[in-house]
Design an enzyme around this catalytic site. Structure first.
Site, PDB file in Angstrom:
ATOM      1  N   LYS A  75      -7.423  30.709  -6.840  1.00  0.00           N
ATOM      2  CA  LYS A  75      -6.128  30.405  -6.503  1.00  0.00           C
ATOM      3  C   LYS A  75      -4.959  30.763  -7.471  1.00  0.00           C
ATOM      4  O   LYS A  75      -5.384  30.896  -8.600  1.00  0.00           O
ATOM      5  CB  LYS A  75      -6.142  28.950  -6.370  1.00  0.00           C
ATOM      6  N   SER A 150      -2.740  22.383  -0.377  1.00  0.00           N
ATOM      7  CA  SER A 150      -1.973  23.660  -0.948  1.00  0.00           C
ATOM      8  C   SER A 150      -3.110  24.653  -0.981  1.00  0.00           C
ATOM      9  O   SER A 150      -2.807  26.151  -0.875  1.00  0.00           O
ATOM     10  CB  SER A 150      -1.231  23.316  -2.060  1.00  0.00           C
ATOM     11  N   SER A 174      -5.708  18.734  -2.262  1.00  0.00           N
ATOM     12  CA  SER A 174      -5.182  20.285  -2.014  1.00  0.00           C
ATOM     13  C   SER A 174      -6.554  21.259  -1.790  1.00  0.00           C
ATOM     14  O   SER A 174      -6.503  22.330  -1.337  1.00  0.00           O
ATOM     15  CB  SER A 174      -4.496  20.869  -3.033  1.00  0.00           C
TER      16      SER A 174
HETATM   17  N1  GLN Z   1      -0.331  18.003  -0.730  1.00  0.00           N
HETATM   18  C1  GLN Z   1      -0.411  17.186  -1.881  1.00  0.00           C
HETATM   19  C2  GLN Z   1       0.799  17.185  -2.256  1.00  0.00           C
HETATM   20  O1  GLN Z   1       1.564  17.976  -1.772  1.00  0.00           O
HETATM   21  C3  GLN Z   1      -1.370  18.005  -2.442  1.00  0.00           C
HETATM   22  C4  GLN Z   1      -1.267  18.566  -3.949  1.00  0.00           C
HETATM   23  C5  GLN Z   1      -2.382  19.274  -4.629  1.00  0.00           C
HETATM   24  O2  GLN Z   1      -3.502  18.663  -4.347  1.00  0.00           O
HETATM   25  N2  GLN Z   1      -2.118  20.088  -5.144  1.00  0.00           N
HETATM   26  O3  GLN Z   1       1.199  16.537  -3.432  1.00  0.00           O
END
Ligand code: GLN
Length: 487
Positions: A75, A150, A174
């Site tokens: 990532k 994400s 995420s």
């Molecule tokens: N959807 C969550 C957020 O927007 C997940 C973030 C993550 O795990 N990086 O905060």
């Protein structure tokens, strides 16, 4: 079958070289990535140089790690020295890392070959992989659907067979939520079991680096390779990590599996149905089902977003145009004006919203009402889980309340947008390990995922329970685009 072991066997028996395997993947990426936008940067020279070193190692030492010579992807919020780490933000579009993340270094030391960097929501904030500067990633099951976020690029790449495995990051779900959207496996480790050094911080008390793979066995292999104490991350534990791979017996007899209505009530009918089928499977294998209560789970999302935004507002102070990253090219009167212009131009809408909310929650007049209350509620939630784990060994839930939403999903409110994290954020709030794996197929052919959560350091138990399910009940998922195992 484990993809990593399959490739490792081909490599060790000389049926293919790492350079050849890497070229096959680079070709696939060239063909499929324009449709998926899973990778935002492909690094053929880097990968082939690593692969050729692995070929040398493999020619001398057949006992090397199963990861030696097997390609993977990262990532783009994980640092590799000398390479871009953009977090898909204008703020870091031209930023190159000056050191390598500890977890990545551990993989490199074992001979991992990096194909490239994958797409994410800007700075890993988001659930649909559609807020980054390189455009949205797409779901290989339906290109009009989101791969989740994400770590959507990671999930899309693994699912379409253009990365054997990847490392993502999980702050509020995420890796697990996109894994569920794309029919793959992800393990969010216990907080403090994998070093965060070199991960571009989102919310420090939640962040963990997490493997995203095709199978549970692969997840165990990658987790075993990256976990452990790191002097560069003071939150990592000094303890002996028993390899989880050797705990994959598939035996779940007398395992006590907790189910909570507090989780199920928020999910779609077909999701609940698939998860209940998994429950039946475990019962048929001799596991015990225990009803557990998690009364504070309904507050998990507000707690996550209050505390998460508070941490983000403080962590993001470093993007000021002075030390690194984007700097405004407009005229400015003084340093405050320069910082304001830099942040206005360099950061996206969601990031600004969270910074502003975080500052609001932490301000003198609101601190008690929001930050302190949320911190107290976080403790209540932790207590809920530890009470539950007195009567069960793990908790089974959906990973995401629904299957993948469409790319043009436009929720009416921001809260609705955050709803995708309802089942996954609790593990981050409580530091617990959680495994996501596919458990069904929805009416529209999209994957449905389930989640197994356990007490701290129960990764071995979770992976074994996931392995037992996968061995006998893996849904017959077929992405509409992509290649599966075979070469
Ligand atoms: N959807 C969550 C957020 O927007 C997940 C973030 C993550 O795990 N990086 O905060």
């Amino acid at each position: 079958m484990s993809k990593i072991l399959y490739y490792s066997n081909l490599l060790k028996t000389g049926k293919i070289s790492s350079s050849e395997l890497t070229k096959i993947y680079l070709d696939r990426i060239e063909k499929l990535n324009p449709k998926l936008n899973a990778y935002i940067r492909v690094l053929p020279e880097y990968a082939l140089a690593q692969a050729s070193k692995c070929d040398e190692i493999l020619s001398k030492d057949k006992s090397s790690s199963p990861l030696t010579g097997v390609p993977m992807a990262l990532k783009d919020n994980l640092s590799v020295v000398g390479l871009h780490t953009t977090c898909c933000s204008k703020m870091l579009e031209n930023f190159k890392s000056t050191f390598t993340a500890s977890a990545v270094k551990k993989l490199f030391d074992k001979g991992a070959v990096m194909l490239g960097k994958t797409n994410l929501d800007e700075f890993a904030m988001g659930s649909y992989c559609n807020t980054g500067i390189f455009g949205p990633a797409r779901n290989p099951y339906d290109l009009e659907k989101s791969p989740g976020g994400s770590s959507g690029g990671n999930a899309s790449a693994v699912s379409a067979g253009i990365a054997p495995y990847t490392l993502g990051t999980d702050t509020g779900g995420s890796t697990r939520q996109p894994a569920s959207y794309c029919g793959i496996v992800a393990l969010k480790p216990t907080y403090g079991s994998v070093s965060r050094y070199g991960l571009l911080t989102l919310a420090s008390s939640f962040d963990q680096i997490a493997p995203m793979t095709s199978t549970v066995t692969d997840c165990a292999i990658v987790y075993d390779a990256i976990c452990g104490h790191d002097p560069d991350d003071m939150m990592t534990f000094k303890r002996k990590y028993e390899p989880t791979y050797s705990q994959l017996s598939g035996e779940v007899k007398r395992l006590r599996i907790g189910i909570s209505d507090d989780f199920l009530s928020s999910s779609s009918e077909e999701t609940i149905e698939s998860v209940m089928k998994a429950v039946d499977f475990y019962v048929s294998k001799g596991a015990e089902i225990v009803k557990v209560k998690l009364p504070h789970i309904k507050y998990a999302l507000p707690i996550y977003y209050i505390l998460g935004c508070a941490e983000i507002s403080s962590n993001f102070g470093r993007f000021d145009g002075i030390r690194y990253g984007y700097k405004t090219s407009l005229q400015y009167k003084d340093i405050d004006d320069m910082i304001t212009k830099t942040r206005t131009e360099g950061l996206g809408k969601d990031i600004k919203r969270r910074i502003m909310l975080g500052i609001y929650f932490l301000s003198k007049q609101n601190y008690k009402e929001y930050f302190q209350k949320a911190s107290m509620m976080r403790n209540e939630l932790i207590r809920d889980f530890s009470n539950a784990f007195e009567t069960c060994d793990l908790i089974l839930s959906p990973t995401s309340p629904t299957s993948a939403v469409s790319l043009d999903f436009t929720p009416e409110t921001i809260v609705e947008k955050y709803y995708a994290d309802a089942c996954v954020a609790p593990a981050n709030l409580c530091g617990l390990p959680a495994l996501a794996l596919p458990c069904g197929i929805g009416q529209n052919g999209m994957p449905i995922g389930m989640q197994l959560m356990g007490p701290n350091f129960s990764e071995g138990t979770l992976l074994n329970a996931g392995y037992a399910f996968e061995k006998e009940c893996k849904p017959e998922l077929k992405p509409s685009i992509g290649v599966n195992y075979d070469l």
